[in-house]
Every structure is written in C-alpha cells, then in structure tokens.
Design a protein around this motif. Structure first.
Motif, PDB file in Angstrom:
ATOM      1  N   UNK A 218      11.858  -5.033  31.937  1.00 19.32           N
ATOM      2  CA  UNK A 218      10.835  -5.755  32.696  1.00 19.32           C
ATOM      3  C   UNK A 218      10.621  -7.141  32.114  1.00 19.32           C
ATOM      4  N   UNK A 219      10.535  -7.197  30.781  1.00 20.19           N
ATOM      5  CA  UNK A 219      10.312  -8.489  30.126  1.00 20.19           C
ATOM      6  C   UNK A 219      11.527  -9.390  30.329  1.00 20.19           C
ATOM      7  N   UNK A 220      12.715  -8.794  30.283  1.00 17.21           N
ATOM      8  CA  UNK A 220      13.942  -9.584  30.471  1.00 17.21           C
ATOM      9  C   UNK A 220      13.994 -10.167  31.879  1.00 17.21           C
ATOM     10  N   UNK A 221      13.603  -9.346  32.847  1.00 15.77           N
ATOM     11  CA  UNK A 221      13.604  -9.802  34.237  1.00 15.77           C
ATOM     12  C   UNK A 221      12.620 -10.935  34.444  1.00 15.77           C
ATOM     13  N   UNK A 222      11.427 -10.779  33.873  1.00 14.68           N
ATOM     14  CA  UNK A 222      10.393 -11.807  34.022  1.00 14.68           C
ATOM     15  C   UNK A 222      10.848 -13.104  33.364  1.00 14.68           C
ATOM     16  N   UNK A 223      11.454 -12.970  32.184  1.00 13.91           N
ATOM     17  CA  UNK A 223      11.913 -14.167  31.471  1.00 13.91           C
ATOM     18  C   UNK A 223      13.037 -14.854  32.238  1.00 13.91           C
ATOM     19  N   UNK A 224      13.919 -14.052  32.831  1.00 12.82           N
ATOM     20  CA  UNK A 224      15.033 -14.630  33.603  1.00 12.82           C
ATOM     21  C   UNK A 224      14.497 -15.427  34.789  1.00 12.82           C
ATOM     22  N   UNK A 225      13.479 -14.869  35.447  1.00 13.81           N
ATOM     23  CA  UNK A 225      12.868 -15.563  36.597  1.00 13.81           C
ATOM     24  C   UNK A 225      12.260 -16.888  36.152  1.00 13.81           C
ATOM     25  N   UNK A 226      11.585 -16.826  35.004  1.00 12.98           N
ATOM     26  CA  UNK A 226      10.937 -18.030  34.476  1.00 12.98           C
ATOM     27  C   UNK A 226      11.989 -19.086  34.112  1.00 12.98           C
ATOM     28  N   UNK A 227      13.054 -18.632  33.481  1.00 14.26           N
ATOM     29  CA  UNK A 227      14.113 -19.569  33.094  1.00 14.26           C
ATOM     30  C   UNK A 227      14.745 -20.228  34.322  1.00 14.26           C
ATOM     31  N   UNK A 228      14.933 -19.427  35.363  1.00 10.49           N
ATOM     32  CA  UNK A 228      15.535 -19.975  36.580  1.00 10.49           C
ATOM     33  C   UNK A 228      14.632 -21.046  37.186  1.00 10.49           C
ATOM     34  N   UNK A 229      13.317 -20.800  37.156  1.00  5.56           N
ATOM     35  CA  UNK A 229      12.367 -21.782  37.703  1.00  5.56           C
ATOM     36  C   UNK A 229      12.395 -23.059  36.861  1.00  5.56           C
ATOM     37  N   UNK A 230      12.486 -22.893  35.575  1.00  9.19           N
ATOM     38  CA  UNK A 230      12.550 -24.061  34.685  1.00  9.19           C
ATOM     39  C   UNK A 230      13.856 -24.825  34.913  1.00  9.19           C
ATOM     40  N   UNK A 231      14.872 -24.076  35.253  1.00  8.40           N
ATOM     41  CA  UNK A 231      16.170 -24.699  35.536  1.00  8.40           C
ATOM     42  C   UNK A 231      16.087 -25.654  36.709  1.00  8.40           C
ATOM     43  N   UNK A 232      15.280 -25.297  37.697  1.00  6.25           N
ATOM     44  CA  UNK A 232      15.141 -26.174  38.865  1.00  6.25           C
ATOM     45  C   UNK A 232      14.440 -27.475  38.462  1.00  6.25           C
ATOM     46  N   UNK A 233      13.464 -27.361  37.577  1.00  7.43           N
ATOM     47  CA  UNK A 233      12.768 -28.560  37.102  1.00  7.43           C
ATOM     48  C   UNK A 233      13.740 -29.463  36.358  1.00  7.43           C
ATOM     49  N   UNK A 234      14.541 -28.838  35.516  1.00  7.05           N
ATOM     50  CA  UNK A 234      15.520 -29.628  34.746  1.00  7.05           C
ATOM     51  C   UNK A 234      16.501 -30.320  35.699  1.00  7.05           C
ATOM     52  N   UNK A 235      16.967 -29.587  36.700  1.00  2.00           N
ATOM     53  CA  UNK A 235      17.968 -30.147  37.619  1.00  2.00           C
ATOM     54  C   UNK A 235      17.406 -31.327  38.409  1.00  2.00           C
ATOM     55  N   UNK A 236      16.109 -31.297  38.660  1.00  2.00           N
ATOM     56  CA  UNK A 236      15.499 -32.372  39.453  1.00  2.00           C
ATOM     57  C   UNK A 236      15.081 -33.563  38.595  1.00  2.00           C
ATOM     58  N   UNK A 237      15.134 -33.386  37.297  1.00  2.00           N
ATOM     59  CA  UNK A 237      14.660 -34.433  36.382  1.00  2.00           C
ATOM     60  C   UNK A 237      15.527 -35.690  36.505  1.00  2.00           C
ATOM     61  N   UNK A 238      14.873 -36.844  36.552  1.00  2.00           N
ATOM     62  CA  UNK A 238      15.613 -38.112  36.665  1.00  2.00           C
ATOM     63  C   UNK A 238      15.270 -39.002  35.482  1.00  2.00           C
ATOM     64  N   UNK A 239      16.127 -39.025  34.465  1.00  2.00           N
ATOM     65  CA  UNK A 239      15.852 -39.891  33.315  1.00  2.00           C
ATOM     66  C   UNK A 239      15.813 -41.361  33.739  1.00  2.00           C
ATOM     67  N   UNK A 240      14.980 -42.129  33.042  1.00  2.00           N
ATOM     68  CA  UNK A 240      14.841 -43.539  33.411  1.00  2.00           C
ATOM     69  C   UNK A 240      16.140 -44.293  33.169  1.00  2.00           C
TER      70      UNK A 240
END
Lengths: 616, 301
Positions: A218-240
């Motif tokens: 359960x904890x692994x699944x929750x963490x995987x979901x969280x990591x995937x969401x963070x991955x989207x933030x990283x992918x959208x990040x635009x360095x100056x």
C-alpha cells in the motif's frame, strides 16, 4: 523511401534504449582519444538532431516531452552507449571518467574538473538529484516488490548515493535486486544540475523512493503515485536558462534552429573544436537532403533515401559512414483474424514476398534484405547461432509453388481467374497497413502488394494518418497485416520482447512471464506455446529469461527462440536497417569512420568529447 | 398526305436543333483557345474512360527505379520501377470521376437550395441562406484531413460526396441571386397567374434559365475540386495508390527527391502538367460557354 522523422526517431530511440549498456569495469572506461585539442577554434558546426526535433517554446528541460535539449551537446550522461551486442556493459565515458561494479552497485569517478556552464562543479548532489528524478520519470523503480531478485525491462533500483570524496561516488542498488543492466541504466541516465532542479523535488524524495522499494504494498503504491505526480511537475519545469555540464550550452532557440555555444567550463573544453553548434529544424527528409545538397550540414543524421539522392549528396562532398543498426522492418500479423492464425498461411506469404526486390524499392540505401526471419538482425543471429542451427533455419526463398502447396494443404482454393479463396470459399484479399510519412514502408508496400496480387491475393496498401494512431489502432486489433519494427537489439531480450512481449499479451516480472491473451496491448495473439523440433516451448517465458541471463549464457535460449520464430513466423522480417550517416570534410575533419561503431552509436557531441571533429 | 404529315414534325425538330448546335460550334471555333480547351477536356475525358483499357495491371521493376524516358517507358519510371505514363493515364479516371461527382453533388444541393431560397424568399430564404453561410464557413481541406482519419476515400464516390456536400455554398448563393432576379420577370408572373405549381415554376420555368449560369459555376468549382482531391493525396492522408496523381506528386517530392535531383523530375512533372492542362482546358472552354449563354456577348459578336 524518404522516411520522415517519426520512424527515424523510433528506430534510433529504440536502438539506443535497447542497447545502452552497463559498465562493468574500469577497463571499459578507457578513452578512445581520437584527436588533438580544438579549444573553440573550429567555427560553427551545423547539424540536425533527428531524435529530437526543435520545438519552439518548449523548455530547456530534458525531461519535457519535446525538450529543446540535445544529447551529447548540452544534455549529459555519466556514460554513453557503445552499442556492443557482445558486451552490453561497454560504455564510453561521459561525466564519469571511470566506474567499477560491485555487489552493492557501482562506484564512479567523476571527470576531474567536471563543471556546469555557470562555473560550479558537478557534485554528488547533482547525481543524487538526477537519479531521484529518474524515479519520477518512470525510468527507475518500482520493481521486484514481490521479493524477486531480478529486474526485467529498463528500470533500475537505486537505494542510495554516497559521496566517497575526491569525486568518487557510490551508487547503491536496492539490496536483493540484481539487475544485469544496473550500471548501464544508471550511467546513461540524464544528469542535471541540483541547483536548477533540486528545488523542484520534495525534501522527502528519498523517503518516497524507499517506500516504493519497500515491502508494504500500500505504501509503495501511494509513493509511486506521488512520484508520478511529481514527475509531471518536473517535466513541465522551464529553467530560465540552460545550465549544462556538456561541451555546449544553449544560447537561444527559435523555430528554425537552436544555437549552442561552447561551454568554457566543460571538463575537456580543450578537445572541443567548434565554437558554436547550430542544430537546424526540418520538416521532412527532403529538407535535410536540400541542406546536404548545399553542403550546409557538417553532419547529417540517418535519413532513409533513394539511390539518386545518395549519389547527389556524395557528389556534394559528403562521406557515407555506416554503423550497425539493430532494427528490422517486418510484416506482422494479428493472429486473431483469420486466416493469419494459420502457420501455413504466414509461411506461404513469406514464400511469395521477394525480400530482395522489396528492399531495393523500400530501403535501397539503408536496408539489407533480411536473410530470413529469426527475430534478430542477420549479423546478430549469425554471431550467436551455431552453423547447424543456422543451417536448420528456413530462408523462405521465393517459391510460389511451395506457397501454393501450403495454401492448398490448409484448404485454400484457387479460382479460374487465378485468385485465392479462403477455406470457407470467400475471396481472400489483404490490406497491408502502413503509416503516413514512413515512405520506405509505403514504397515497399507497393511492391509487396504487387507480388501478392500477382500470386492471386488482391492486396492494397492502406495508410494510417500518423504513427501514434497506427500504434493505437494496431493495439486495438484493427489491422490484420501491418508493418512493425522488430529485432530491437543489440540486447537479445529486448529484441524478443518486441515479439513475445506486451504486444503479445506477456508481462514480465522478475524474469517470469505471464501470458494474458485478453491484455489490451495484445494485438499479435500468437499461441502461448509453440512446438519446435518436437519440443513445446513458451516463447514469452524464454524471452523473459533472456532478460536475466548474462550474454555469455544466452545462446541456447536464443537458438530456441530463433528456431521457433523462423518456423511460426509471427512476423516476416523484410529488411534489416543499416545506420547510415553522412559527414562533410569541408569545415571540420577527423570524423569517426565506418567501423568505429561505439562512437557512431552516439551523436557528434559525444565524438567531440572524445577529441573528434576538429576545425580545418 | 402521309409523307407530309411525317416530314413536318421532323423538320421542326431539326430546325430547333440546328441553331443551338450551330451556336455552339460558332462559339467554340470563334477563338482557337476555346477549341483547344474543348480538345483538352475531351482528351482527358477519353483518357479517364478508355485509358485503363489499354493497360493491364501496373507492373513493377525493382531494377529500374526512377529510370529516364525510353521506348519502353515514355515518361520513365517511378519509385517502384512502374511506368509513369501508365500511372498518369490510369489515374485520370479517379481524378475526373471525383471532380464529376463533386460537381453533381454540388449542383444537386447548390442549385436546389439557391432556387428554392430565391423563389420562396422570406423565412425559407433566411433559413436556407444561414445554412449556406454555415457550409461556406466550413474549411474544406482541414475538414477533409480530419475526415481522412476515419474515412478511407478509396472510392471516387466518397471523395466526391464530401467535396460536393461541403462545396455547394458558393453555387447556392450565386443561383439564389439569379433566382431573385428571375422571379420578377414577366413569364414567371404569368406562370404564377396561371396557377402553376411551385415545383413546376421552380424546376420547369426557372431551372432552364439558371442552368447555363450554374454550369459555369460548376466548371469553375471543378477546378477547385481537382485541386482539393489531389492536395489531399499529396499530403499522404488518404489511401495509397500508385496511379493517383496526388500520390505521384507526394512520392516524387518526399521520396524521390524531385526537388533535389533531376532523376525524379519527370515523375513529378507528369501529373503536375496533367493537372495544369486540365485546369487550362476548363478555363479556355469556359470562355465559349460564357459566350454561348450570355446574350450580351452573343449580340456583341
């Protein structure tokens, strides 16, 4: 013949992904220094990145779906693939000068003087952040959650990154996990600056990673979901701005080109001759040919081309450089649709299609007619299979009489006008599906359709609007017969997973394959077992086994899979690609030559790091 | 008596026909360009109808790709070693059939809507014209591109229907304006006064007067239809057929490198010249049609 970028990219990405290696020893990190230092005296180097088309407005973020980042120039890795089928762990050095494998994982030595383009040194924090980002992007973990000891596929499991001082870094693999390709996967991960990207990650990222690796489902699944969401933030990040540890740093991008200036802080800046790199945008192969005719590109990537264009660009002063390409174009079947569920039918079609003629039309410059179908490119199967095993393979040389006899044996009939009818009496027609823009497939389809029609099976070529739709519709079982890339090596497990993998209803965990014919990704629908030489085999399980078997022990498994594939023909290999690129010895010299496969598996930025490409 | 009775009607019929034929002949032959236009159209129509009869199945020759013109292949060969002349000739049928079907559907919808709207006026006119406005706002080529993802366009009927259904707006508007003018003429007032049915007035009285004008509109729209269908194939979005002119252009440019090397140039030029010639033929012949149906031009002559 002019095969636009989607396919070029698909082949290149597939090749690199399937090949990339894992460094095993410090000895494999020996530099191949091919030239003297340049130090920015070489002027402007102009090229095209066929794997990563310039996208106006996209961020300078390698984790973006369409990034304005270019591998080998301003996008760096610890090491770069050598594309060596005999040693998937062989790498060229990148930010890592050397590395040693251990039971715990891997110890790397950073390049002395490795710095970012802002002048700050590359540190363990950068490596740790980059490997954490790999988890958010799905290129690392979670695997082996059920206590397995091996990892199949491309994921790796890093449990910790430790600074040993003096530029030495220990990268630990999750205890209990033994991925044959851990080192390769780690070393070919994209490395970014912690200063730029660290702030995008949550402080507890390694706690999440630990949870993903834990036994609490359960904890692994929750963490995987969280990591995937963070991955989207990283992918959208635009360095100056671009902060690069590579030989170049991006100065600006416009719709027509990306301009990169030499990074004065690059660890081997003295070897980098061009003071500037311009990567041009393109709309199709014909535009690249136009640039080449004008002698505008110092390096031209692989583009499928007809012979007349080849002669034209050679006349313009280009040198053709060939390297192996572990990719094969094939005609694949959906065996859920009759009559393609019948082995004699697939065999008969193989006897009708003249692969030499088809290759001459479809891929005259970059293709070699497949000697037969084994699931591997010819050179690879030749090096693995014994003489007897090769002799036992059916080459399926053109033999229409044999094809007719196979069909008659399966209950097919031929009418007075010479057309074949299915066993149920219905006329048999074939629609051969291909993709808009993949004109080598399209041209080849014309010849195949002609041959099959002449044989008595009216065949037409149909085109799907784009590759994404093609894959989607193929997965949905809409096509009975269509083109498919196979033999994506040089790793044999990747090559066979392409046939007996997810496209055939197999999923693999810990080297164990499970077959689900109703899986949504299954469009091949081959039987779960084959009987070859009187022996029943499960090709999916054998392919999965390859992923956990060292190269030295793979030959017996490959022999079984090659024999099964050759007999059952889930697809018919038509031609094997050759990686043909062009260099222009006009403004720069000392390019890699045919035979230097390790270098040629990489973009020119990597050549420059090794001292190649010097201004004239 | 019997002879006289038999001859009279025959003579009357002959007398009625002759002026029309004579007028047509005079209009066509008055300027050489018009005659050339007619010849070109007839040539392509014959090519579309009879061309495929002269050829068997399209042969391929992997040993003669992009071969130059020769006695065997007058216009050389294509990417598969197939005869370009054969492809051009056999490909004419699809292009012309599609253009003709598009014109048929356009006339069916455009002329009907235009006539009814122009005659009825009022609410019917408003509704039909808003519908026409809607059709006019549909971007034709992008729509075809989207439709090509779900529809194969393998048959001229499919392509012709889509082009016709999306292309009748302009014809409807033009016909309506003519109908508005016609309905005020004396012969229509007389027809209404006689109590003739609406259908009779629209289709028996107005349509014959509108027909010449509509014909010209249709011929002009056929040029656009040819461009649209060839364009769609050129983009590579519809079924692949070696004998399609648009596919030939696509292959020549994107696979054969016709823009880079001369070896595939004839392969590019062959369908291109056919399209240009067909367009030229229609434009030149329209001049004759214009004179034929335009009384003022006739009088001036």
């Amino acid at each position: 013949m002019s095969r636009p970028k989607p396919l070029v990219a698909a082949i290149a990405v597939a090749t690199i992904a399937a090949t990339a290696l894992s460094a095993c020893s410090g000895s494999s990190a020996k530099k191949s220094n091919g030239g003297s230092g340049g130090g920015g005296t070489g002027g402007v180097f102009t090229s095209i990145d066929a794997n990563n088309k310039i996208t106006a407005g996209a961020p300078m973020n390698p984790f973006n779906a369409a990034p304005n980042m270019f591998l080998g120039y301003n996008q760096m890795q610890l090491g770069f693939t050598k594309n060596d089928p005999s040693d998937p762990n062989a790498l060229l050095p990148g930010l890592a000068a050397s590395w040693t494998a251990s039971d715990a994982g891997l110890t790397i030595q950073l390049q002395p003087g490795a710095k970012w383009s802002d002048g700050t040194p590359v540190t363990v924090a950068d490596i740790k952040t980059s490997l954490a980002i790999a988890y958010t992007q799905g290129t690392a973990g979670p695997v082996a959650s059920a206590g397995g000891t091996v990892v199949a596929g491309s994921n790796f499991e890093v449990s910790d990154v430790k600074d040993l001082g003096g530029g030495k870094i220990e990268i630990d693999q999750q205890p209990g996990v033994k991925n044959l390709y851990f080192q390769r996967l780690v070393l070919t991960s994209t490395i970014v600056s912690d200063k730029v990207y660290g702030g995008q990650l949550p402080a507890d990222i390694w706690t999440q990673i630990a949870a993903v690796q834990g036994t609490d489902q359960a904890a692994a699944g929750a963490a995987a979901t969280k990591l995937a969401a963070e991955g989207k933030t990283i992918a959208a990040f635009a360095p100056a701005k671009d902060v690069s540890a590579g030989p170049f740093v991006e100065t600006r991008v416009n719709p027509g080109e990306a301009l990169l200036d030499r990074n004065q802080y690059f660890y081997a800046a003295s070897k980098i001759s061009p003071k500037q790199v311009i990567l041009r945008s393109y709309s199709g192969n014909q535009q690249i040919w136009g640039y080449m005719n004008g002698g505008e590109l110092d390096f031209a990537p692989y583009t499928s081309m007809p012979t007349n264009i080849l002669n034209q660009v050679l006349g313009a002063g280009y040198t053709r450089v060939d390297a192996p390409s572990y990719v094969s174009a094939s005609i694949a079947f959906n065996e859920k649709q009759a009559p393609y569920n019948l082995t004699p039918v697939r065999q008969a079609l193989a006897y009708v299609i003249d692969r030499d003629a088809v290759t001459k039309v479809g891929e005259p410059v970059g293709g070699i007619a497949a000697p037969t179908t084994t699931g591997l490119v010819g050179s690879q199967s030749d090096s693995i299979l014994s003489g007897d095993q090769k002799a036992a393979l059916n080459p399926y040389k053109v033999d229409t009489a044999k094809a007719a006899s196979l069909l008659q044996g399966a209950g097919f009939t031929k009418d007075g006008s010479g057309k074949w009818h299915l066993p149920n009496g219905q006329p048999w027609t074939i629609t051969l599906q291909t993709v808009n823009g993949f004109s080598d497939w399209i041209a080849a389809s014309t010849i195949i359709a002609n041959e099959l029609t002449q044989f008595g099976i009216p065949t037409t070529a149909a085109i799907t609007a784009d590759f994404a739709t093609y894959q989607k519709e193929m997965a949905a079982g809409k096509y009975a017969v269509g083109w498919w890339l196979v033999a994506l090596g040089p790793q044999t497990d990747k090559a066979y997973a392409r046939i007996y993998g997810s496209a055939d209803g197999y999923s693999v965990t810990g080297g164990q394959a499970t077959h689900n014919d109703a899986a949504p990704t299954n469009w091949e629908h081959t039987p779960a077992t084959y009987t070859v030489n009187g022996q029943s085999i499960d090709p999916g399980q054998l392919a999965a086994q390859l992923s956990v078997t060292p190269v030295s022990g793979q030959a017996p498994i490959v022999a079984q899979l090659a024999a099964a594939t050759n007999q059952e023909l889930p697809m018919i290999q038509i031609w094997n690609y050759t990686h043909v690129v062009f260099t222009l010895d006009k403004r720069f010299t000392n390019f890699p030559k045919t035979g230097q496969d390790a270098l040629l598996a990489n973009p020119p930025g990597v050549w420059m790091m090794q001292g190649y490409v010097q201004g004239k | 008596m019997a002879v006289t009775a038999n001859l009279a009607p025959t003579g009357i019929r002959a007398g009625r026909r002759r002026p029309a034929l004579t007028a047509f002949r005079k209009a066509v032959t008055r300027k050489p360009g018009r005659l050339i236009g007619l010849i070109i159209i007839v040539f392509f129509v014959l090519m579309g109808i009879c061309g495929p009869w002269f050829y068997g199945r399209l042969a391929v020759d992997p040993n003669a790709l992009y071969a130059g013109p020769s006695a065997k292949h007058w216009l050389g060969t294509d990417f598969a070693g197939s005869d370009v002349l054969q492809e051009v000739v056999t490909g004419a049928r699809y292009v012309l059939a599609t253009a003709a079907l598009s014109a048929f559907f356009t006339s069916l919808f455009g002329v009907t809507v235009g006539l009814v709207a122009g005659y009825q006026r009022g609410l019917t006119d408003s509704v039909l014209m808003r519908l026409t406005d809607f059709v006019l706002t549909i971007p034709g080529l992008p729509l075809l591109i989207i439709l090509s993802t779900v529809w194969s366009f393998g048959s001229p009927w499919e392509m012709g229907l889509v082009l016709g259904v999306t292309g009748w707006g302009g014809v409807a508007r033009a016909v309506r304006s003519q109908a508005l003018s016609l309905r005020e003429r004396g012969f229509l007032e007389a027809a209404r006064g006689l109590g003739l049915s609406r259908r009779h007035i629209i289709f028996k009285e107005m349509l014959p007067n509108i027909a010449p004008y509509a014909t010209m509109q249709l011929m002009l729209s056929m040029i656009a239809f040819v461009g649209a269908e060839v364009g769609l194939f050129f983009l590579g979005l519809v079924p692949f057929s070696s004998t399609n002119w648009g596919v030939m252009l696509n292959q020549a440019v994107f696979s054969g490198g016709a823009m880079e090397t001369p070896s595939a140039l004839i392969y590019l030029l062959a369908p291109l010249i056919c399209i240009l010639l067909l367009t030229l033929g229609i434009v030149l012949f329209l001049d004759a049609i214009d004179e034929l149906f335009n009384p003022r031009l006739r009088e001036r002559v």
